[in-house]
Enzyme design. Sequence first.
Site, short mmCIF file in Angstrom:
data_model
loop_
_atom_site.label_atom_id
_atom_site.label_comp_id
_atom_site.label_asym_id
_atom_site.label_seq_id
_atom_site.Cartn_x
_atom_site.Cartn_y
_atom_site.Cartn_z
CB THR A 68 8.08 50.32 65.13
OG1 THR A 68 9.53 49.75 65.14
CG2 THR A 68 7.69 50.39 66.45
CE LYS A 72 9.93 48.00 61.32
NZ LYS A 72 11.06 48.48 60.89
CD GLU A 84 5.80 45.03 42.62
OE1 GLU A 84 4.29 44.97 42.94
OE2 GLU A 84 6.10 44.17 42.42
N GLY A 135 16.97 39.50 58.17
CA GLY A 135 15.61 39.57 58.77
C GLY A 135 14.95 40.76 58.01
N GLY A 136 14.01 41.56 58.86
CA GLY A 136 13.24 42.46 58.31
C GLY A 136 13.89 43.68 57.76
CB ALA A 137 16.70 45.81 59.22
N GLY A 243 22.95 53.99 61.99
CA GLY A 243 21.41 53.78 61.81
C GLY A 243 20.61 54.87 61.79
#
Lengths: 278, 278
Positions: A68, A72, A84, A135-137, A243
Amino acid sequence: MQINGATRVLGIVGHPIQQVRAPAIWTGLFRRNGINAICIPFHVMPADLDRFIEGASALRNLAGVIVTVPHKAMALKHVQAPTERARLVQAVNMIRWREDGTATGDIVDGIGFVRGLEAKDKPVAGKSALVVGSGGAGTAIAFALAEAGAAEIAVSDIDPQRAERLASRLREIGTTARVSPAVAHSFDLAVNASPTGMRAEDPLPINLENVSAATIVADAIMHPPVTLLLEQATQRGCFIQPGATMMDYQLAEMAKFFGFDGDYSPKAIEAVAGPDNH
Amino acid sequence: MQINGATRVLGIVGHPIQQVRAPAIWTGLFRRNGINAICIPFHVMPADLDRFIEGASALRNLAGVIVTVPHKAMALKHVQAPTERARLVQAVNMIRWREDGTATGDIVDGIGFVRGLEAKDKPVAGKSALVVGSGGAGTAIAFALAEAGAAEIAVSDIDPQRAERLASRLREIGTTARVSPAVAHSFDLAVNASPTGMRAEDPLPINLENVSAATIVADAIMHPPVTLLLEQATQRGCFIQPGATMMDYQLAEMAKFFGFDGDYSPKAIEAVAGPDNH
C-alpha cells in the site's frame, strides 16, 4: 483464532501503517474460512523498502505481501514477473514469491472498482468515463476501465502534463483517451481518484453542473466514507460508488492471487468487520 | 485478540518451524497482558538467514525476533552489540533493533535453566555440575551455571575435543572446569543437554549409578516432557527439572529484553497454555 508454528502469514507493507484495515479484515476472513493464517502490518519506510522485500522473499511461510501507500510503484522493480496489468499501471499492490524464488505481482485497485460496479449491474463496457486524478489510483482505475471495455476515457489532473502522459499510455493500448477538464456533464461515469475531498474544507473535485441522474459518480477516497462529491451526486439522483466498495471488491481477487480458499466477498467482509467498520 | 494496523510483531525464526510453541504462548500472554502485539512464525532456511535478518531490520513495528534451531550461532554475526553472555556462548536466541538501526542480542536458554532451579529454592552457587552435551544448549547452560557461581563444571560430550573446547572457554572466564565422563555420581547437579533421550529407543544420556537423592537431575529435552533420564532420577528420589521449565523461565527475561510490560511468569504461561500444552 489460534496462532501457532504452522500459521501462514499475509503481510501488508506501508507507511504510515496504523490506519490500515487489512490486518483486522483478512485475519477475520481467514478465521471465518477456517484457514490457519493471519494478516499482519509491516511498517516500512520508503528508504528501507528494498531491504524489506529482499528479506520477505526469504520467508517460507509468507503467503505474500499486500503493498500500500507509498510503496506501490517502487515495489514493481522487485517483481520479476508482473502481470500485464501491473506492467501497464507501472505499480503493484500485491506480491508473492514462487517456488523458484522469483516474485510475481499484480495490481487490483482498478479491478475492484470495476467489479463493484458490475455487481450493481452497472457494467463499464461501452461507457464514456471521466477519471479525475492521474496518480496511482487514477492510473489503476483508468487501465481497469480500458480493460473492461470503456468506449472512451477522459483524464483530468491539476497537472495537465501528467494527465496527458496517462491519456497517451491509454491510447498506446488502443483506448480512445484524451485530457479533459474535471466536468462530469456528458459522461456516463465520473470518478474522483484525486485526494480532493479527504478534508472537510476541500472543494468538489469534479464539477457536477448539469449532470443527469444517468451519470454514475464514484470516489476512490476511503475517509470520509461518503464524500461531499458523493453526497451531491446522490442529491442529483445519480448512482454512487464509495471508496470502500472498490476496496472490498479487491479482496476476492487478492485471495485468488495468494492462493487462499474460501469466501472473501463483500458479504463475508461485512460479516467479519461490521457494516460500518470496513 | 484484535489484530490491526497498530499491532506490534514479535517473530520467531527457525527451521523447521511448525512445532514451535512461541506463537501460541506469546500471543496468549500479550492478550492476557492487554498488549496489542502478536508472535508469528518466520520459517527461514539456513541459506536465507542473512537476507531475512537484513529485511527484518527494516520493520519499524517489529519488537524483535526470537531465534531458534538451527540459527542461534549464525545469527550472532548480525548483532552489532551482543551481551557479554552472548559473546561467551557465541550465539543469540533473541535479537532486537535499536533506534539507530543496530541490533543487540542475548541468549537466555541457560538463564531459564538457572532461574527454574532458583524458583524451586535450588540455587546453583557453590554447586558442582555435570553438563552432558557441549553444543548450543550445553554451552548456554554451562555459561549460565558459571555466571550463577557454580563451584565446578564438568563437561561431557561424545566428541571429547568439543567438550575440551567448552571446558577451556569456561576456564578462561575463571571457572573451574574439566572434561568428564557422563556419570552423575558425586555431582550436586547433572544436566542432559544432548539430544539423547528424544527417541524412545535412546539409551540414558547420563549414567545414574550410585546417584544419591541429593543430586539434582535436569534435562534440556522438550519432547518427551519427562525423559527416561528424569523418570529414573525420580525413582532414585532426585529432584528433577524438565526441559519445559528451562523454556518457561526464559520468557520473563525475553519480555524484559523486548520491552513488553506485564506478567510472563510460568504461572501466566500455564494460564494461557494449559498445564500440559506448554
